[in-house]
Motif scaffolding. Structure first.
Motif, PDB file in Angstrom:
ATOM      1  N   PHE A  30      31.890  49.518  30.802  1.00  0.00           N
ATOM      2  CA  PHE A  30      31.597  49.606  32.230  1.00  0.00           C
ATOM      3  C   PHE A  30      32.286  48.527  33.056  1.00  0.00           C
ATOM      4  CE2 PHE A  30      27.946  51.043  29.727  1.00  0.00           C
ATOM      5  CZ  PHE A  30      27.936  52.376  30.086  1.00  0.00           C
ATOM      6  N   GLY A  31      32.706  47.449  32.401  1.00  0.00           N
ATOM      7  CA  GLY A  31      33.324  46.343  33.117  1.00  0.00           C
ATOM      8  C   GLY A  31      33.222  45.060  32.324  1.00  0.00           C
ATOM      9  N   GLU A  32      33.019  43.970  33.037  1.00  0.00           N
ATOM     10  CA  GLU A  32      32.981  42.664  32.375  1.00  0.00           C
ATOM     11  C   GLU A  32      32.072  41.720  33.155  1.00  0.00           C
ATOM     12  OE1 GLU A  32      36.213  39.446  30.570  1.00  0.00           O
ATOM     13  OE2 GLU A  32      36.924  41.133  31.759  1.00  0.00           O
ATOM     14  N   PHE A  33      31.364  40.880  32.423  1.00  0.00           N
ATOM     15  CA  PHE A  33      30.613  39.804  33.053  1.00  0.00           C
ATOM     16  C   PHE A  33      31.566  38.648  33.320  1.00  0.00           C
ATOM     17  CE2 PHE A  33      27.081  41.989  30.813  1.00  0.00           C
ATOM     18  CZ  PHE A  33      26.322  42.285  31.937  1.00  0.00           C
ATOM     19  N   TYR A  46      40.330  37.093  35.461  1.00  0.00           N
ATOM     20  CA  TYR A  46      39.764  38.438  35.517  1.00  0.00           C
ATOM     21  C   TYR A  46      40.643  39.373  36.352  1.00  0.00           C
ATOM     22  CZ  TYR A  46      35.771  36.087  33.542  1.00  0.00           C
ATOM     23  OH  TYR A  46      34.951  35.366  32.710  1.00  0.00           O
ATOM     24  N   SER A  47      41.843  38.936  36.667  1.00  0.00           N
ATOM     25  CA  SER A  47      42.743  39.661  37.567  1.00  0.00           C
ATOM     26  C   SER A  47      43.137  41.040  37.041  1.00  0.00           C
ATOM     27  CB  SER A  47      44.007  38.845  37.809  1.00  0.00           C
ATOM     28  OG  SER A  47      43.685  37.566  38.279  1.00  0.00           O
ATOM     29  N   ALA A  48      43.187  41.224  35.747  1.00  0.00           N
ATOM     30  CA  ALA A  48      43.627  42.502  35.179  1.00  0.00           C
ATOM     31  C   ALA A  48      42.756  43.671  35.645  1.00  0.00           C
ATOM     32  CB  ALA A  48      43.635  42.429  33.652  1.00  0.00           C
ATOM     33  N   HIS A  49      41.511  43.392  36.010  1.00  0.00           N
ATOM     34  CA  HIS A  49      40.628  44.468  36.484  1.00  0.00           C
ATOM     35  C   HIS A  49      41.104  45.063  37.807  1.00  0.00           C
ATOM     36  CE1 HIS A  49      37.476  44.127  33.478  1.00  0.00           C
ATOM     37  NE2 HIS A  49      37.653  42.814  33.545  1.00  0.00           N
ATOM     38  N   PHE A  50      41.957  44.340  38.525  1.00  0.00           N
ATOM     39  CA  PHE A  50      42.394  44.797  39.842  1.00  0.00           C
ATOM     40  C   PHE A  50      43.796  45.401  39.824  1.00  0.00           C
ATOM     41  CE2 PHE A  50      39.064  41.709  40.433  1.00  0.00           C
ATOM     42  CZ  PHE A  50      38.206  42.425  41.253  1.00  0.00           C
ATOM     43  N   GLU A  79      25.937  54.503  42.678  1.00  0.00           N
ATOM     44  CA  GLU A  79      27.207  54.632  43.377  1.00  0.00           C
ATOM     45  C   GLU A  79      28.341  54.339  42.419  1.00  0.00           C
ATOM     46  OE1 GLU A  79      26.074  51.051  45.859  1.00  0.00           O
ATOM     47  OE2 GLU A  79      28.259  50.803  45.754  1.00  0.00           O
ATOM     48  N   ARG A  80      29.556  54.716  42.854  1.00  0.00           N
ATOM     49  CA  ARG A  80      30.753  54.350  42.108  1.00  0.00           C
ATOM     50  C   ARG A  80      31.921  54.290  43.072  1.00  0.00           C
ATOM     51  NH1 ARG A  80      32.700  59.506  38.403  1.00  0.00           N
ATOM     52  NH2 ARG A  80      33.122  60.911  40.138  1.00  0.00           N
ATOM     53  N   HIS A  81      32.991  53.689  42.584  1.00  0.00           N
ATOM     54  CA  HIS A  81      34.203  53.512  43.370  1.00  0.00           C
ATOM     55  C   HIS A  81      35.357  54.043  42.519  1.00  0.00           C
ATOM     56  CE1 HIS A  81      31.552  51.177  45.835  1.00  0.00           C
ATOM     57  NE2 HIS A  81      31.164  50.581  44.731  1.00  0.00           N
ATOM     58  N   PRO A  82      35.833  55.251  42.820  1.00  0.00           N
ATOM     59  CA  PRO A  82      36.818  55.894  41.959  1.00  0.00           C
ATOM     60  C   PRO A  82      38.162  55.195  41.861  1.00  0.00           C
ATOM     61  CG  PRO A  82      35.791  57.499  43.417  1.00  0.00           C
ATOM     62  CD  PRO A  82      35.341  56.148  43.872  1.00  0.00           C
ATOM     63  N   HIS A  83      38.576  54.465  42.893  1.00  0.00           N
ATOM     64  CA  HIS A  83      39.937  53.947  42.922  1.00  0.00           C
ATOM     65  C   HIS A  83      40.053  52.451  42.696  1.00  0.00           C
ATOM     66  CE1 HIS A  83      40.983  57.907  44.301  1.00  0.00           C
ATOM     67  NE2 HIS A  83      40.112  57.794  45.267  1.00  0.00           N
ATOM     68  N   ALA A  84      38.946  51.734  42.642  1.00  0.00           N
ATOM     69  CA  ALA A  84      39.052  50.272  42.571  1.00  0.00           C
ATOM     70  C   ALA A  84      37.886  49.659  41.808  1.00  0.00           C
ATOM     71  CB  ALA A  84      39.096  49.678  43.987  1.00  0.00           C
ATOM     72  N   ALA A  85      38.188  48.572  41.127  1.00  0.00           N
ATOM     73  CA  ALA A  85      37.132  47.760  40.524  1.00  0.00           C
ATOM     74  C   ALA A  85      36.385  47.049  41.646  1.00  0.00           C
ATOM     75  CB  ALA A  85      37.730  46.734  39.569  1.00  0.00           C
ATOM     76  N   GLN A  86      35.152  46.670  41.368  1.00  0.00           N
ATOM     77  CA  GLN A  86      34.346  45.926  42.332  1.00  0.00           C
ATOM     78  C   GLN A  86      33.761  44.722  41.616  1.00  0.00           C
ATOM     79  OE1 GLN A  86      30.698  47.782  43.825  1.00  0.00           O
ATOM     80  NE2 GLN A  86      31.315  47.192  45.886  1.00  0.00           N
ATOM     81  N   CYS A  87      33.941  43.546  42.222  1.00  0.00           N
ATOM     82  CA  CYS A  87      33.507  42.288  41.606  1.00  0.00           C
ATOM     83  C   CYS A  87      32.447  41.622  42.480  1.00  0.00           C
ATOM     84  CB  CYS A  87      34.712  41.360  41.454  1.00  0.00           C
ATOM     85  SG  CYS A  87      34.314  39.759  40.728  1.00  0.00           S
ATOM     86  N   ASN A 122      24.344  32.460  37.415  1.00  0.00           N
ATOM     87  CA  ASN A 122      25.600  31.735  37.168  1.00  0.00           C
ATOM     88  C   ASN A 122      26.664  32.629  36.522  1.00  0.00           C
ATOM     89  OD1 ASN A 122      24.573  32.002  34.595  1.00  0.00           O
ATOM     90  ND2 ASN A 122      24.739  29.827  34.067  1.00  0.00           N
ATOM     91  N   ARG A 123      26.452  33.947  36.561  1.00  0.00           N
ATOM     92  CA  ARG A 123      27.434  34.899  36.046  1.00  0.00           C
ATOM     93  C   ARG A 123      27.686  35.970  37.080  1.00  0.00           C
ATOM     94  NH1 ARG A 123      26.252  36.370  29.749  1.00  0.00           N
ATOM     95  NH2 ARG A 123      26.104  34.224  29.034  1.00  0.00           N
ATOM     96  N   GLY A 124      28.924  36.402  37.170  1.00  0.00           N
ATOM     97  CA  GLY A 124      29.264  37.510  38.036  1.00  0.00           C
ATOM     98  C   GLY A 124      29.412  38.782  37.218  1.00  0.00           C
ATOM     99  N   VAL A 125      29.807  39.843  37.898  1.00  0.00           N
ATOM    100  CA  VAL A 125      29.996  41.121  37.227  1.00  0.00           C
ATOM    101  C   VAL A 125      31.149  41.865  37.898  1.00  0.00           C
ATOM    102  CG1 VAL A 125      28.285  42.352  38.654  1.00  0.00           C
ATOM    103  CG2 VAL A 125      28.805  43.190  36.370  1.00  0.00           C
ATOM    104  N   ILE A 126      31.956  42.532  37.073  1.00  0.00           N
ATOM    105  CA  ILE A 126      33.013  43.409  37.570  1.00  0.00           C
ATOM    106  C   ILE A 126      32.730  44.811  37.035  1.00  0.00           C
ATOM    107  CG2 ILE A 126      35.479  43.963  37.565  1.00  0.00           C
ATOM    108  CD1 ILE A 126      35.998  40.974  37.027  1.00  0.00           C
ATOM    109  N   PHE A 127      32.635  45.768  37.958  1.00  0.00           N
ATOM    110  CA  PHE A 127      32.483  47.169  37.581  1.00  0.00           C
ATOM    111  C   PHE A 127      33.876  47.802  37.580  1.00  0.00           C
ATOM    112  CE2 PHE A 127      28.498  46.206  39.923  1.00  0.00           C
ATOM    113  CZ  PHE A 127      27.602  46.398  38.886  1.00  0.00           C
ATOM    114  N   ARG A 128      34.218  48.482  36.493  1.00  0.00           N
ATOM    115  CA  ARG A 128      35.485  49.199  36.425  1.00  0.00           C
ATOM    116  C   ARG A 128      35.472  50.349  37.435  1.00  0.00           C
ATOM    117  NH1 ARG A 128      37.864  47.386  31.941  1.00  0.00           N
ATOM    118  NH2 ARG A 128      36.621  46.903  30.106  1.00  0.00           N
ATOM    119  N   PRO A 129      36.640  50.836  37.851  1.00  0.00           N
ATOM    120  CA  PRO A 129      36.666  52.044  38.681  1.00  0.00           C
ATOM    121  C   PRO A 129      35.962  53.188  37.947  1.00  0.00           C
ATOM    122  CG  PRO A 129      38.848  51.035  38.605  1.00  0.00           C
ATOM    123  CD  PRO A 129      37.995  50.312  37.596  1.00  0.00           C
ATOM    124  N   MET A 130      35.303  54.042  38.699  1.00  0.00           N
ATOM    125  CA  MET A 130      34.626  55.251  38.194  1.00  0.00           C
ATOM    126  C   MET A 130      33.303  54.972  37.483  1.00  0.00           C
ATOM    127  SD  MET A 130      36.518  57.725  39.265  1.00  0.00           S
ATOM    128  CE  MET A 130      36.025  59.173  38.375  1.00  0.00           C
TER     129      MET A 130
END
Length: 173
Positions: A30-33, A46-50, A79-87, A122-130
């Motif tokens: 689903f993404g990465e912490f 974490y730039s590769a997610h974008f 919700e989801r974002h088909p075209h972009a990761a969200q951090c 103290n942790r973030g989250v990145i959701f992959r597209p879709m």
């Protein structure tokens, strides 16, 4: 993005998810912490997610302020974002809830396969597209997140769906 924050009233057929600690392997589809590097004087990238950048999209960075919710809570929409990761990077957050789920062959959310995580501030989250996910949901007190993603690509990048209610419970409750 806003979590429902509504106290749970369990129905006999309602799905219940006991929140787990952030687990990199369980969350990987689903993404990465986002977490600080383990070694001083180092960087965690974490730039590769974008990549790749959606055509004609521009970077968007904003700050969300989210009112606190109380566990257990019920989520009835994703919700989801088909075209972009969200951090999401916490600026001032005690702890927060992340719920994700895969899509079926038609692209619809699959609540029966949902996973929930209780994430420290103290942790973030990145959701992959879709990736279907619950809106931002903080616990204990108001919280602020820096949100980063691409906007303005070739198509609409916000999809919202109602789902059968899913109750999210704190571990040991």
């Amino acid at each position: 993005m806003t979590g429902t924050g509504r106290p749970a009233r369990r129905l006999s057929n309602e799905q219940v998810i006991v929140l787990q600690d952030p687990d990199d392997a369980a969350f990987a589809p689903f993404g990465e912490f986002v977490k600080p590097p383990a070694v001083s004087e180092r960087r965690a990238f974490y730039s590769a997610h974008f990549d790749p950048r959606p055509e004609t999209a521009a970077p968007v960075v904003h700050v969300n302020r989210v009112a606190p919710s109380v566990l257990p809570l019920v989520c009835a929409g994703v919700e989801r974002h088909p075209h972009a990761a969200q951090c999401f990077v916490p600026m001032d957050v005690s702890r927060y809830v992340v719920m994700v789920m895969p899509s079926d062959e038609n692209g619809d959310p699959v609540p029966a396969a949902a996973q929930g995580f209780l994430v420290p501030g103290n942790r973030g989250v990145i959701f992959r597209p879709m990736v279907w996910h619950m809106g931002a949901c903080v616990l204990d007190r108001d919280g602020n997140f820096v949100v980063m993603m691409w906007r303005g690509g070739p198509g609409a990048d916000d999809e919202f769906r109602s789902i059968p209610p899913v109750t999210l419970m704190e571990p040991g409750a």
